[in-house]
Design an enzyme around this catalytic site. Structure first.
Site, mmCIF file in Angstrom:
data_model
loop_
_atom_site.group_PDB
_atom_site.id
_atom_site.type_symbol
_atom_site.label_atom_id
_atom_site.label_comp_id
_atom_site.label_asym_id
_atom_site.label_seq_id
_atom_site.Cartn_x
_atom_site.Cartn_y
_atom_site.Cartn_z
ATOM 1 C CG ASP A 143 38.849 49.856 36.645
ATOM 2 O OD1 ASP A 143 37.732 49.294 36.578
ATOM 3 O OD2 ASP A 143 39.006 50.993 37.106
ATOM 4 C CG ASN A 200 36.809 43.879 32.788
ATOM 5 O OD1 ASN A 200 37.733 44.230 32.069
ATOM 6 N ND2 ASN A 200 36.956 43.003 33.764
ATOM 7 C CG ASN A 217 35.286 43.948 43.116
ATOM 8 O OD1 ASN A 217 36.331 43.519 42.653
ATOM 9 N ND2 ASN A 217 34.943 45.222 42.955
ATOM 10 C CD1 TRP A 218 33.293 40.377 48.995
ATOM 11 C CD2 TRP A 218 32.100 38.820 47.925
ATOM 12 N NE1 TRP A 218 34.059 39.235 48.941
ATOM 13 C CE2 TRP A 218 33.341 38.258 48.285
ATOM 14 C CE3 TRP A 218 31.174 38.029 47.236
ATOM 15 C CZ2 TRP A 218 33.695 36.953 47.990
ATOM 16 C CZ3 TRP A 218 31.533 36.711 46.938
ATOM 17 C CH2 TRP A 218 32.778 36.189 47.310
HETATM 18 C C1 FPP Z 1 36.945 45.863 37.054
HETATM 19 O O1 FPP Z 1 36.197 46.381 35.955
HETATM 20 C C2 FPP Z 1 37.003 44.409 36.955
HETATM 21 C C3 FPP Z 1 36.609 43.522 37.923
HETATM 22 C C4 FPP Z 1 36.060 43.943 39.217
HETATM 23 C C5 FPP Z 1 36.656 42.075 37.695
HETATM 24 C C6 FPP Z 1 37.892 41.570 36.991
HETATM 25 C C7 FPP Z 1 37.629 40.187 36.596
HETATM 26 C C8 FPP Z 1 38.068 39.588 35.481
HETATM 27 C C9 FPP Z 1 38.972 40.226 34.509
HETATM 28 C C10 FPP Z 1 37.614 38.190 35.150
HETATM 29 C C11 FPP Z 1 38.147 37.070 35.960
HETATM 30 C C12 FPP Z 1 39.619 37.063 36.183
HETATM 31 C C13 FPP Z 1 40.493 36.067 35.908
HETATM 32 C C14 FPP Z 1 41.853 36.167 36.516
HETATM 33 C C15 FPP Z 1 40.198 34.911 35.031
HETATM 34 P P1 FPP Z 1 34.825 47.110 36.250
HETATM 35 O O2 FPP Z 1 33.722 46.112 36.230
HETATM 36 O O3 FPP Z 1 34.919 47.879 37.524
HETATM 37 O O4 FPP Z 1 34.706 48.058 35.019
HETATM 38 P P2 FPP Z 1 33.992 49.496 35.007
HETATM 39 O O5 FPP Z 1 34.777 50.368 35.941
HETATM 40 O O6 FPP Z 1 34.120 49.907 33.582
HETATM 41 O O7 FPP Z 1 32.580 49.284 35.432
#
Ligand code: FPP
Length: 246
Positions: A26, A28, A74-75
């Site tokens: 989490d 990203n 997540n969709w």
């Molecule tokens: C959560 O961070 C992350 C995700 C929903 C997606 C995770 C996906 C990856 C790391 C890429 C693909 C994976 C692999 C295995 C190659 P967030 O977007 O909710 O972050 P935020 O809470 O800061 O908005």
């Protein structure tokens, strides 16, 4: 950063590692926002970090690593973001297939892959099939995964087995029910790590994490380095696990 500001390195006993570590990747989006970048750049950095951490887990001899890559919820994200995550998965899987003989990591996917593109489903199938012969760390990627969805599917499959005479509800044990879940055959996680400052489980491994130790940190996933993993492992090693006993 001045030396005195750095957190001290954690002492890890590598002979006493947890058998199974699970991570909610989490933060990203926030990582990207702080840098004035689009959220998708955060996912790209998160995917790179996943590769680095998975490689390191294999090097230190961890038996199982499970990561939450995409949830059943997540969709709801904007279509471009969903498609960017799927694109990263495709890139990762194609590269993983290309370097499998070198990496020797066993891979499995937990989740309902049916809504994914045919290409992605095929890549997942191929990755699982080819990698089954390897004995090293097993990496489980949760894709379109939800803990409640997994439990419902397990309950449905069990009910069907009862209806068709293959199972008896009076003899259902926890171990037998575990066999109806995506994680069949995989030991429960000992340690669940959630970076990014959120302190919740978000529908992750609801059944399997019943006795897991939890480790939360404010560090965002793309910044979750080996040193951060050491901190999580050291915290785990400092806990006393009683599994309901005294
Ligand atoms: C959560 O961070 C992350 C995700 C929903 C997606 C995770 C996906 C990856 C790391 C890429 C693909 C994976 C692999 C295995 C190659 P967030 O977007 O909710 O972050 P935020 O809470 O800061 O908005």
């Amino acid at each position: 950063m001045a030396l005195w500001k750095k957190k001290p390195p954690a002492e890890v006993d590598f002979t006493r590692l947890p058998r199974h570590v699970a991570i909610i990747m989490d933060g990203n989006g926030r990582w990207a926002k702080r840098r004035g970048l689009p959220r998708t750049a955060g996912h790209a950095a998160g995917a790179e970090n996943f590769r680095a951490i998975a490689t390191y887990c294999k090097e230190i001899g961890l038996a199982y690593l499970t990561v939450y890559a995409f949830s059943t919820e997540n969709w709801k994200r904007p279509a471009e973001e969903v498609s960017a995550i799927m694109g990263l998965l495709k890139k990762y899987l194609m590269e993983a297939i290309g370097r499998m003989e070198r990496d020797r990591v066993k891979m499995r996917f937990f989740g309902d892959l049916s809504p994914l593109s045919q290409e992605l489903r095929e890549l997942c199938r191929e990755t699982e099939e080819i990698s089954q012969r390897y004995e090293g760390c097993q990496v489980n990627i949760c894709l379109n995964y939800g803990g409640r969805d997994e439990l419902l599917r397990g309950a449905r499959a069990f009910a069907l087995d009862c209806l068709e005479g293959r199972a008896d509800p009076n003899h259902l044990t926890e171990a037998a029910f575990g066999g109806y879940l995506y994680s069949a055959g995989v030991p429960d996680p000992d340690l669940v790590i959630r970076p990014s400052g959120e302190v919740r489980i978000s529908n992750f491994l609801l059944w399997q994490a019943a006795y897991a130790e939890f480790y939360f940190t404010d560090v965002l996933w793309p910044d979750f380095s080996k040193e951060e993993l050491h901190r999580a492992l050291a915290a785990y090693q400092g806990r006393s696990r009683r599994f309901g006993g005294i």
